[in-house]
Design an enzyme around this catalytic site. Structure first.
Site, short mmCIF file in Angstrom:
data_model
loop_
_atom_site.label_atom_id
_atom_site.label_comp_id
_atom_site.label_asym_id
_atom_site.label_seq_id
_atom_site.Cartn_x
_atom_site.Cartn_y
_atom_site.Cartn_z
N SER A 147 0.66 -1.22 -0.19
CA SER A 147 -0.11 -0.08 0.12
C SER A 147 0.87 1.43 -0.06
CB SER A 147 -0.97 0.07 1.27
OG SER A 147 -1.24 1.34 1.57
N TYR A 160 -3.32 -0.09 9.94
CA TYR A 160 -3.22 -0.67 8.58
C TYR A 160 -1.51 -0.31 8.07
CZ TYR A 160 -4.52 -0.66 3.58
OH TYR A 160 -4.49 -0.97 2.44
P1 NAP Z 1 -11.97 -5.05 -0.16
O1 NAP Z 1 -12.71 -4.85 -1.29
O2 NAP Z 1 -12.12 -4.89 1.32
O3 NAP Z 1 -11.59 -6.81 -0.35
C1 NAP Z 1 -10.79 -7.47 0.52
C2 NAP Z 1 -10.84 -9.07 0.39
O4 NAP Z 1 -10.09 -9.65 1.53
C3 NAP Z 1 -12.52 -9.40 0.61
O5 NAP Z 1 -12.74 -10.51 -0.31
C4 NAP Z 1 -12.56 -9.92 2.02
O6 NAP Z 1 -13.41 -10.98 2.23
C5 NAP Z 1 -11.03 -10.69 2.27
N1 NAP Z 1 -10.83 -10.93 3.39
C6 NAP Z 1 -10.63 -10.04 4.34
N2 NAP Z 1 -10.19 -10.59 5.44
C7 NAP Z 1 -10.17 -12.01 5.25
C8 NAP Z 1 -9.57 -13.12 6.13
N3 NAP Z 1 -9.44 -13.40 7.23
N4 NAP Z 1 -9.72 -14.10 5.25
C9 NAP Z 1 -9.81 -14.26 3.88
N5 NAP Z 1 -10.30 -13.27 3.34
C10 NAP Z 1 -10.34 -11.80 3.99
O7 NAP Z 1 -10.19 -4.61 -0.52
P2 NAP Z 1 -9.70 -4.33 -1.73
O8 NAP Z 1 -9.66 -2.67 -1.95
O9 NAP Z 1 -9.85 -5.18 -3.00
O10 NAP Z 1 -8.08 -4.33 -1.34
C11 NAP Z 1 -7.55 -5.64 -1.66
C12 NAP Z 1 -6.15 -5.55 -0.95
O11 NAP Z 1 -5.56 -4.48 -1.37
C13 NAP Z 1 -5.82 -5.33 0.52
O12 NAP Z 1 -4.88 -6.10 1.27
C14 NAP Z 1 -5.87 -3.81 0.72
O13 NAP Z 1 -5.23 -3.81 2.02
C15 NAP Z 1 -4.94 -3.78 -0.62
N6 NAP Z 1 -5.06 -2.35 -0.93
C16 NAP Z 1 -6.04 -1.68 -1.30
C17 NAP Z 1 -5.86 -0.28 -1.81
C18 NAP Z 1 -7.36 0.24 -2.26
O14 NAP Z 1 -7.33 1.72 -2.40
N7 NAP Z 1 -8.50 -0.08 -2.35
C19 NAP Z 1 -4.86 0.48 -1.83
C20 NAP Z 1 -3.75 -0.34 -1.49
C21 NAP Z 1 -3.95 -1.70 -1.00
P3 NAP Z 1 -14.95 -10.62 3.01
O15 NAP Z 1 -15.57 -9.79 2.03
O16 NAP Z 1 -15.30 -11.83 3.06
O17 NAP Z 1 -14.57 -9.90 4.09
C1 GCO Z 2 -7.00 5.16 3.48
C2 GCO Z 2 -7.15 4.24 2.30
C3 GCO Z 2 -5.76 3.84 1.67
C4 GCO Z 2 -6.05 2.89 0.53
C5 GCO Z 2 -4.57 2.27 0.31
C6 GCO Z 2 -3.70 3.56 -0.22
O1 GCO Z 2 -7.73 5.05 4.37
O2 GCO Z 2 -6.20 5.82 3.66
O3 GCO Z 2 -7.93 3.09 2.57
O4 GCO Z 2 -4.97 2.84 2.87
O5 GCO Z 2 -6.61 1.80 1.04
O6 GCO Z 2 -3.99 1.62 1.12
O7 GCO Z 2 -2.53 2.92 -0.91
#
Ligand code: NAP
Ligand code: GCO
Length: 266
Positions: A147, A160
């Site tokens: 992230s 986080y």
């Molecule tokens: P999301 O929409 O919240 O999806 C997260 C997924 O992880 C969901 O399918 C959730 O399943 C699953 N999950 C959570 N806890 C779990 C567990 N204990 N065991 C198995 N599955 C679990 O998140 P996203 O935005 O797609 O993010 C995916 C990854 O990218 C995460 O690691 C997040 O930190 C990272 N990320 C996101 C962003 C962003 O801007 N969106 C940016 C940087 C990094 P459930 O629905 O069943 O809870």
């Molecule tokens: C926040 C956001 C971010 C994104 C991502 C950025 O609350 O600042 O959720 O943390 O998820 O991780 O890279």
């Protein structure tokens, strides 16, 4: 000698954790298009079933398993079942993750621990479960979804950011410890991506105006937009393919340039 021009994933099995939707689903779609067999997990059968339906609609014959990635016994059992039912895992994407946006002094220690457990302990658990077979196979790819918070802090995301900072260093350590076995471990650092996880940051205000954070991110990103989960597919395929066999311990930021840009005057 691997073919470092080869972006193809034909014949590879990819496990993407937490990939019923969101970033994990988009990465799985891209890897499937590159030829990989997709396996994913989610916490509940209900979510696995929803994911399977979504993969089927996308024309992808994925296999889904119910598994909480924080439960080491369940993870080991899932990996053993995958190896028996599908085959050895060539590519692991540690994608499953949660966030809790709470001011640190108001956050319970149990809430802090829960975020660390899913976002940092679980990638350790799942990587530990797949590496022995990757060593036997003489190859493996591990991609940790880090992230921007692997590099920056901001209000309310202490747990986080701590987890994602740790995940950057776990990535580098796996690269260091297992590079000799032709296992490459790298991270992808998404910027701000439009998924359910960031939906609260994009909610329209009662007067219909954009969320202030939404406006901030758009102004701070040279691309002038939030990322789409699909923006992560190509970088993920690169890091999963032979084309990145000499890339190890790196975090590839896919952020639209936000980290390079001072931001537009409001
Ligand atoms: P999301 O929409 O919240 O999806 C997260 C997924 O992880 C969901 O399918 C959730 O399943 C699953 N999950 C959570 N806890 C779990 C567990 N204990 N065991 C198995 N599955 C679990 O998140 P996203 O935005 O797609 O993010 C995916 C990854 O990218 C995460 O690691 C997040 O930190 C990272 N990320 C996101 C962003 C962003 O801007 N969106 C940016 C940087 C990094 P459930 O629905 O069943 O809870
Ligand atoms: C926040 C956001 C971010 C994104 C991502 C950025 O609350 O600042 O959720 O943390 O998820 O991780 O890279």
């Amino acid at each position: 000698m691997s073919n470092t021009q080869n972006f193809c994933l034909e014949g590879k099995i990819a496990l993407i954790t937490g990939a019923s939707y969101g970033i994990g689903f988009a990465i799985a779609k891209a890897m499937s298009t590159a030829g990989a067999k997709i396996v994913f997990n989610d916490i509940k059968q209900e979510f696995v079933d929803k994911g399977l339906a979504a993969y089927k609609e996308a024309g992808i014959d994925a296999k889904g398993y119910v598994c909480d990635v924080t439960d080491e016994d369940a993870v080991n059992a899932m990996v053993a079942t995958i190896e028996k039912e599908v085959g050895n895992i060539d590519i692991l994407v540690n994608n499953a993750g949660i966030i809790k946006r709470i001011p640190m002094i108001e956050m319970k220690a149990s809430e802090f621990r829960q975020v660390i457990d899913v976002d940092l302990n679980a990638p350790f658990i799942v990587s530990k479960a797949v590496i022995p077979t990757m060593i036997k196979m003489g190859h493996g790819k591990i991609i940790n979804i880090c992230s921007m918070m692997s590099e920056f802090g901001r209000e309310t995301v202490s747990a986080y950011a701590s987890a994602k900072g740790g995940l950057k260093m776990l990535t580098r350590n796996i690269a260091s410890e297992y590079g000799a076995y032709n296992i490459q471990c790298n991270g992808i650092g998404p910027g701000y991506i439009a998924t359910p996880q960031t939906a609260p940051l994009r909610e329209r205000q009662p007067d219909g105006s954009r969320h202030p954070f939404d406006s901030f991110i758009v102004a701070k990103t040279p691309a002038g937009r939030w990322g789409d989960p699909a923006d992560l597919g190509g970088p993920a395929v690169f890091l999963a393919s032979e084309a990145s066999d000499f890339v190890n311990g790196q975090i590839l930021y896919v952020d639209g340039g936000i980290q390079a840009y001072i931001g537009k005057q409001p």
